[in-house]
Scaffold this motif. Structure first.
Motif, PDB file in Angstrom:
ATOM      1  N   ALA A  77       0.811  -1.212   0.000  1.00 59.41           N
ATOM      2  CA  ALA A  77       0.000   0.000   0.000  1.00 59.41           C
ATOM      3  C   ALA A  77       0.852   1.275   0.000  1.00 59.41           C
ATOM      4  CB  ALA A  77      -0.928   0.000   1.216  1.00 59.41           C
ATOM      5  N   SER A  78       2.159   1.109   0.098  1.00 61.54           N
ATOM      6  CA  SER A  78       3.062   2.262   0.177  1.00 61.54           C
ATOM      7  C   SER A  78       3.647   2.596  -1.191  1.00 61.54           C
ATOM      8  CB  SER A  78       4.204   1.957   1.162  1.00 61.54           C
ATOM      9  OG  SER A  78       5.155   1.097   0.569  1.00 61.54           O
ATOM     10  N   ASP A  79       4.433   3.640  -1.199  1.00 59.00           N
ATOM     11  CA  ASP A  79       5.152   4.048  -2.414  1.00 59.00           C
ATOM     12  C   ASP A  79       6.620   3.624  -2.375  1.00 59.00           C
ATOM     13  OD1 ASP A  79       2.899   5.317  -3.426  1.00 59.00           O
ATOM     14  OD2 ASP A  79       3.395   7.219  -2.452  1.00 59.00           O
ATOM     15  N   VAL A  80       6.979   2.795  -1.403  1.00 55.20           N
ATOM     16  CA  VAL A  80       8.367   2.369  -1.254  1.00 55.20           C
ATOM     17  C   VAL A  80       8.740   1.461  -2.420  1.00 55.20           C
ATOM     18  CG1 VAL A  80      10.004   1.180   0.253  1.00 55.20           C
ATOM     19  CG2 VAL A  80       8.194   2.580   1.245  1.00 55.20           C
ATOM     20  N   GLU A  81       9.950   1.620  -2.910  1.00 54.82           N
ATOM     21  CA  GLU A  81      10.411   0.944  -4.115  1.00 54.82           C
ATOM     22  C   GLU A  81      10.478  -0.574  -3.990  1.00 54.82           C
ATOM     23  OE1 GLU A  81      14.533   0.919  -6.584  1.00 54.82           O
ATOM     24  OE2 GLU A  81      13.742   2.870  -5.993  1.00 54.82           O
ATOM     25  N   ASP A  82      10.941  -1.080  -2.829  1.00 57.62           N
ATOM     26  CA  ASP A  82      11.061  -2.537  -2.685  1.00 57.62           C
ATOM     27  C   ASP A  82      10.863  -2.931  -1.226  1.00 57.62           C
ATOM     28  OD1 ASP A  82      13.825  -2.742  -1.350  1.00 57.62           O
ATOM     29  OD2 ASP A  82      14.276  -1.587  -3.153  1.00 57.62           O
ATOM     30  N   PHE A  83      10.572  -4.216  -1.025  1.00 61.46           N
ATOM     31  CA  PHE A  83      10.254  -4.718   0.313  1.00 61.46           C
ATOM     32  C   PHE A  83      11.475  -4.680   1.233  1.00 61.46           C
ATOM     33  CE2 PHE A  83       8.558  -8.404   3.038  1.00 61.46           C
ATOM     34  CZ  PHE A  83       7.755  -7.564   3.795  1.00 61.46           C
ATOM     35  N   GLY A  84      12.662  -4.880   0.686  1.00 62.09           N
ATOM     36  CA  GLY A  84      13.867  -4.787   1.506  1.00 62.09           C
ATOM     37  C   GLY A  84      14.027  -3.399   2.111  1.00 62.09           C
ATOM     38  N   THR A  85      13.802  -2.383   1.292  1.00 61.18           N
ATOM     39  CA  THR A  85      13.873  -1.003   1.783  1.00 61.18           C
ATOM     40  C   THR A  85      12.774  -0.748   2.803  1.00 61.18           C
ATOM     41  OG1 THR A  85      14.842  -0.254  -0.301  1.00 61.18           O
ATOM     42  CG2 THR A  85      13.774   1.426   1.074  1.00 61.18           C
ATOM     43  N   TYR A  86      11.572  -1.249   2.520  1.00 58.87           N
ATOM     44  CA  TYR A  86      10.459  -1.065   3.458  1.00 58.87           C
ATOM     45  C   TYR A  86      10.800  -1.685   4.813  1.00 58.87           C
ATOM     46  CZ  TYR A  86       5.976  -0.995   5.681  1.00 58.87           C
ATOM     47  OH  TYR A  86       4.970  -0.758   6.595  1.00 58.87           O
ATOM     48  N   LEU A  87      11.272  -2.937   4.795  1.00 59.45           N
ATOM     49  CA  LEU A  87      11.604  -3.587   6.067  1.00 59.45           C
ATOM     50  C   LEU A  87      12.752  -2.883   6.768  1.00 59.45           C
ATOM     51  CD1 LEU A  87      11.280  -7.425   5.406  1.00 59.45           C
ATOM     52  CD2 LEU A  87       9.672  -5.891   6.533  1.00 59.45           C
ATOM     53  N   ASN A  88      13.717  -2.376   6.009  1.00 60.70           N
ATOM     54  CA  ASN A  88      14.819  -1.658   6.618  1.00 60.70           C
ATOM     55  C   ASN A  88      14.316  -0.403   7.331  1.00 60.70           C
ATOM     56  OD1 ASN A  88      17.658  -1.415   7.111  1.00 60.70           O
ATOM     57  ND2 ASN A  88      17.690   0.244   5.612  1.00 60.70           N
ATOM     58  N   THR A  89      13.381   0.281   6.706  1.00 60.76           N
ATOM     59  CA  THR A  89      12.799   1.484   7.307  1.00 60.76           C
ATOM     60  C   THR A  89      11.971   1.152   8.545  1.00 60.76           C
ATOM     61  OG1 THR A  89      12.703   2.474   5.117  1.00 60.76           O
ATOM     62  CG2 THR A  89      11.366   3.516   6.812  1.00 60.76           C
ATOM     63  N   HIS A  90      11.391  -0.037   8.554  1.00 60.84           N
ATOM     64  CA  HIS A  90      10.546  -0.489   9.672  1.00 60.84           C
ATOM     65  C   HIS A  90      11.202  -1.683  10.368  1.00 60.84           C
ATOM     66  CE1 HIS A  90       7.892   1.645   6.887  1.00 60.84           C
ATOM     67  NE2 HIS A  90       7.263   2.036   7.982  1.00 60.84           N
ATOM     68  N   MET A  93      17.869  -7.834   3.185  1.00 60.68           N
ATOM     69  CA  MET A  93      18.042  -9.041   2.367  1.00 60.68           C
ATOM     70  C   MET A  93      16.834  -9.956   2.483  1.00 60.68           C
ATOM     71  SD  MET A  93      22.051  -9.960   2.964  1.00 60.68           S
ATOM     72  CE  MET A  93      22.218  -9.272   4.601  1.00 60.68           C
ATOM     73  N   LEU A  94      16.305 -10.088   3.687  1.00 58.56           N
ATOM     74  CA  LEU A  94      15.109 -10.897   3.901  1.00 58.56           C
ATOM     75  C   LEU A  94      13.967 -10.369   3.040  1.00 58.56           C
ATOM     76  CD1 LEU A  94      13.696 -12.490   6.960  1.00 58.56           C
ATOM     77  CD2 LEU A  94      12.360 -10.616   6.061  1.00 58.56           C
ATOM     78  N   GLY A  95      13.759  -9.072   3.069  1.00 63.38           N
ATOM     79  CA  GLY A  95      12.711  -8.462   2.262  1.00 63.38           C
ATOM     80  C   GLY A  95      12.930  -8.664   0.774  1.00 63.38           C
ATOM     81  N   ASP A  96      14.169  -8.517   0.331  1.00 61.71           N
ATOM     82  CA  ASP A  96      14.481  -8.702  -1.090  1.00 61.71           C
ATOM     83  C   ASP A  96      14.201 -10.136  -1.536  1.00 61.71           C
ATOM     84  OD1 ASP A  96      15.263  -6.040  -1.219  1.00 61.71           O
ATOM     85  OD2 ASP A  96      17.409  -6.485  -1.084  1.00 61.71           O
ATOM     86  N   ILE A  97      14.554 -11.099  -0.703  1.00 61.41           N
ATOM     87  CA  ILE A  97      14.305 -12.505  -1.040  1.00 61.41           C
ATOM     88  C   ILE A  97      12.806 -12.768  -1.153  1.00 61.41           C
ATOM     89  CG2 ILE A  97      14.423 -14.874  -0.120  1.00 61.41           C
ATOM     90  CD1 ILE A  97      17.215 -13.988   1.050  1.00 61.41           C
ATOM     91  N   LEU A  98      12.051 -12.304  -0.173  1.00 60.65           N
ATOM     92  CA  LEU A  98      10.601 -12.536  -0.209  1.00 60.65           C
ATOM     93  C   LEU A  98       9.970 -11.875  -1.426  1.00 60.65           C
ATOM     94  CD1 LEU A  98       9.667 -12.206   3.567  1.00 60.65           C
ATOM     95  CD2 LEU A  98      10.036 -14.299   2.234  1.00 60.65           C
ATOM     96  N   GLU A  99      10.376 -10.650  -1.716  1.00 61.10           N
ATOM     97  CA  GLU A  99       9.793  -9.960  -2.868  1.00 61.10           C
ATOM     98  C   GLU A  99      10.164 -10.660  -4.175  1.00 61.10           C
ATOM     99  OE1 GLU A  99       8.847  -5.563  -4.399  1.00 61.10           O
ATOM    100  OE2 GLU A  99      10.797  -5.795  -3.443  1.00 61.10           O
ATOM    101  N   LYS A 100      11.398 -11.087  -4.305  1.00 56.90           N
ATOM    102  CA  LYS A 100      11.832 -11.784  -5.521  1.00 56.90           C
ATOM    103  C   LYS A 100      10.950 -13.009  -5.772  1.00 56.90           C
ATOM    104  CE  LYS A 100      15.327 -14.653  -5.440  1.00 56.90           C
ATOM    105  NZ  LYS A 100      16.678 -15.226  -5.364  1.00 56.90           N
ATOM    106  N   HIS A 101      10.690 -13.753  -4.732  1.00 64.97           N
ATOM    107  CA  HIS A 101       9.881 -14.970  -4.891  1.00 64.97           C
ATOM    108  C   HIS A 101       8.392 -14.640  -5.060  1.00 64.97           C
ATOM    109  CE1 HIS A 101      13.024 -17.946  -4.594  1.00 64.97           C
ATOM    110  NE2 HIS A 101      13.593 -17.157  -3.685  1.00 64.97           N
ATOM    111  N   MET A 102       7.943 -13.553  -4.463  1.00 63.21           N
ATOM    112  CA  MET A 102       6.544 -13.143  -4.677  1.00 63.21           C
ATOM    113  C   MET A 102       6.320 -12.756  -6.131  1.00 63.21           C
ATOM    114  SD  MET A 102       4.641 -13.598  -2.055  1.00 63.21           S
ATOM    115  CE  MET A 102       3.201 -12.564  -2.325  1.00 63.21           C
ATOM    116  N   LYS A 103       7.297 -12.105  -6.735  1.00 63.24           N
ATOM    117  CA  LYS A 103       7.175 -11.718  -8.139  1.00 63.24           C
ATOM    118  C   LYS A 103       7.164 -12.940  -9.037  1.00 63.24           C
ATOM    119  CE  LYS A 103       9.122  -7.088  -7.841  1.00 63.24           C
ATOM    120  NZ  LYS A 103      10.228  -6.209  -8.213  1.00 63.24           N
ATOM    121  N   ALA A 104       7.849 -14.003  -8.618  1.00 65.45           N
ATOM    122  CA  ALA A 104       7.920 -15.224  -9.425  1.00 65.45           C
ATOM    123  C   ALA A 104       6.701 -16.131  -9.186  1.00 65.45           C
ATOM    124  CB  ALA A 104       9.188 -15.991  -9.093  1.00 65.45           C
ATOM    125  N   ALA A 105       5.970 -15.859  -8.128  1.00 64.30           N
ATOM    126  CA  ALA A 105       4.819 -16.728  -7.774  1.00 64.30           C
ATOM    127  C   ALA A 105       3.648 -16.519  -8.713  1.00 64.30           C
ATOM    128  CB  ALA A 105       4.385 -16.448  -6.331  1.00 64.30           C
TER     129      ALA A 105
END
Length: 143
Positions: A73-86, A131-143
């Motif tokens: 729901a945010s404008d953040v570029e990627d999940f890794g950045t989002y998790l890093n911010t939070h 890194m955790l966020g990046d991994i999850l997002e990468k696999h979500m995009k492939a799902a």
């Protein structure tokens, strides 16, 4: 809104293996006692980290689902950045899963190692959260 639980399907083993690499990287930063204990565990089972992550993956994804929904729901570029911010909230979610599973494990050695690292777990995890966020997002995009 997508649901992280889709990662429990065909991609589960890959997700668990990649997250285990992140966990092992955090362990490398934990200090000699923890690294030695984990090294001994790996001698007994070289896939112990991936097996452990795979076992807790459903709970981990469930715990992180609110963060994923907020990210989508945010404008953040990627999940890794989002998790890093939070990261404080994300780490609290992850540690709640870890705490519950260590209590269920009923293995004295695991509890002993975990008790040593738990007080500094948040600071050890913080650099690895993106890194955790990046991994999850990468696999979500492939799902």
């Amino acid at each position: 809104m997508s649901d992280l639980s889709v990662l429990l399907g065909d991609q589960r083993e890959k997700v668990a293996a990649e997250l285990a690499e992140v966990a092992e990287s955090a362990i490398d930063d934990a200090g000699i006692a923890v690294k030695t204990g984990f090294g001994a565990a790996k001698l007994a089972d070289k896939n112990i980290a991936a097996r452990g992550v795979n076992r807790v993956l459903p709970e981990l994804l469930e715990a992180l689902q609110p963060r994923w929904a907020e990210y989508e729901a945010s404008d953040v570029e990627d999940f890794g950045t989002y998790l890093n911010t939070h990261s404080d909230a994300a780490i609290a979610d992850i540690l709640a899963v870890a705490d519950a599973n260590v209590k269920k494990a009923d293995k004295a050695t695991l509890e002993k190692i975990y008790d040593k690292v738990r007080p500094k777990a948040a600071s050890l995890m913080k650099p690895h959260v993106p890194m955790l966020g990046d991994i999850l997002e990468k696999h979500m995009k492939a799902a």
